[in-house]
Design a protein around this motif. Structure first.
Motif, PDB file in Angstrom:
ATOM      1  N   GLY A 191       0.787  -1.225   0.000  1.00 49.38           N
ATOM      2  CA  GLY A 191       0.000   0.000   0.000  1.00 49.38           C
ATOM      3  C   GLY A 191       0.819   1.274   0.000  1.00 49.38           C
ATOM      4  O   GLY A 191       0.274   2.367   0.159  1.00 49.38           O
ATOM      5  N   ASN A 192       2.131   1.182  -0.207  1.00 46.93           N
ATOM      6  CA  ASN A 192       2.999   2.364  -0.202  1.00 46.93           C
ATOM      7  C   ASN A 192       3.289   2.905  -1.592  1.00 46.93           C
ATOM      8  O   ASN A 192       4.165   3.746  -1.752  1.00 46.93           O
ATOM      9  CB  ASN A 192       4.321   2.042   0.493  1.00 46.93           C
ATOM     10  CG  ASN A 192       4.141   1.845   1.971  1.00 46.93           C
ATOM     11  OD1 ASN A 192       3.232   2.410   2.576  1.00 46.93           O
ATOM     12  ND2 ASN A 192       4.984   1.036   2.570  1.00 46.93           N
ATOM     13  N   ILE A 211       3.589  -5.442  -6.864  1.00 49.22           N
ATOM     14  CA  ILE A 211       3.093  -6.670  -7.487  1.00 49.22           C
ATOM     15  C   ILE A 211       1.839  -6.392  -8.322  1.00 49.22           C
ATOM     16  O   ILE A 211       1.534  -7.131  -9.254  1.00 49.22           O
ATOM     17  CB  ILE A 211       2.837  -7.738  -6.403  1.00 49.22           C
ATOM     18  CG1 ILE A 211       2.597  -9.086  -7.054  1.00 49.22           C
ATOM     19  CG2 ILE A 211       1.658  -7.383  -5.536  1.00 49.22           C
ATOM     20  CD1 ILE A 211       2.994 -10.234  -6.213  1.00 49.22           C
ATOM     21  N   ARG A 212       1.131  -5.317  -8.049  1.00 50.44           N
ATOM     22  CA  ARG A 212      -0.057  -4.970  -8.814  1.00 50.44           C
ATOM     23  C   ARG A 212       0.256  -4.592 -10.241  1.00 50.44           C
ATOM     24  O   ARG A 212      -0.589  -4.687 -11.117  1.00 50.44           O
ATOM     25  CB  ARG A 212      -0.809  -3.812  -8.152  1.00 50.44           C
ATOM     26  CG  ARG A 212      -1.356  -4.130  -6.788  1.00 50.44           C
ATOM     27  CD  ARG A 212      -2.036  -2.940  -6.168  1.00 50.44           C
ATOM     28  NE  ARG A 212      -1.081  -1.826  -6.057  1.00 50.44           N
ATOM     29  CZ  ARG A 212      -1.395  -0.562  -6.263  1.00 50.44           C
ATOM     30  NH1 ARG A 212      -2.614  -0.198  -6.557  1.00 50.44           N
ATOM     31  NH2 ARG A 212      -0.478   0.374  -6.129  1.00 50.44           N
ATOM     32  N   PHE A 213       1.486  -4.139 -10.505  1.00 51.30           N
ATOM     33  CA  PHE A 213       1.854  -3.667 -11.833  1.00 51.30           C
ATOM     34  C   PHE A 213       2.358  -4.779 -12.745  1.00 51.30           C
ATOM     35  O   PHE A 213       2.694  -4.533 -13.896  1.00 51.30           O
ATOM     36  CB  PHE A 213       2.909  -2.569 -11.738  1.00 51.30           C
ATOM     37  CG  PHE A 213       2.439  -1.368 -10.959  1.00 51.30           C
ATOM     38  CD1 PHE A 213       1.173  -0.837 -11.151  1.00 51.30           C
ATOM     39  CD2 PHE A 213       3.265  -0.780 -10.017  1.00 51.30           C
ATOM     40  CE1 PHE A 213       0.738   0.267 -10.435  1.00 51.30           C
ATOM     41  CE2 PHE A 213       2.858   0.313  -9.304  1.00 51.30           C
ATOM     42  CZ  PHE A 213       1.578   0.846  -9.508  1.00 51.30           C
TER      43      PHE A 213
END
Length: 106
Positions: free
Chosen positions: A95-96, A102-104
């Protein structure tokens, strides 16, 4: 193991390099050291460039990092502490808004 193959390829590339006569790999306290014998006097920068070029050639197609740290030099030998290692990757989003989140990934 893949690292054993990478080390074997790396040492083969170093043996084929021009100023290097002999390469020996030893382990002391779990750390690999390279003993490089040369026929002519060579600078540390040039030797490190040869080592890194051989490492890049041996890591081609694999997700590894390489580190070589100069230890000492005699008249016709160089000693480096070398290691190949797998990069640490994040397994979850913290969340930083990190650049390697990893979302990308696709």
């Amino acid at each position: 193991m893949v690292l054993d193959q990478v080390w074997a390829t790396f040492i083969d590339h170093l043996n084929q390099a021009q100023p290097i006569d002999d390469v020996k790999k030893t382990h002391m306290a779990g750390t690999p050291f390279l003993y490089l014998s040369v026929s002519d006097e060579i600078e540390n920068k040039e030797m490190k460039k040869i080592i890194e070029t051989a490492a890049v050639q041996s890591m081609k197609g694999k997700r590894l990092h390489f580190e070589a740290i100069f230890v000492r030099k005699d008249q016709h030998s160089h000693v480096y502490r070398c290691r190949f290692f797998v990069p640490q990757e994040k397994m979850f989003c913290c969340g930083n808004f990190c650049h390697d989140c990893i979302r990308f990934r696709n």
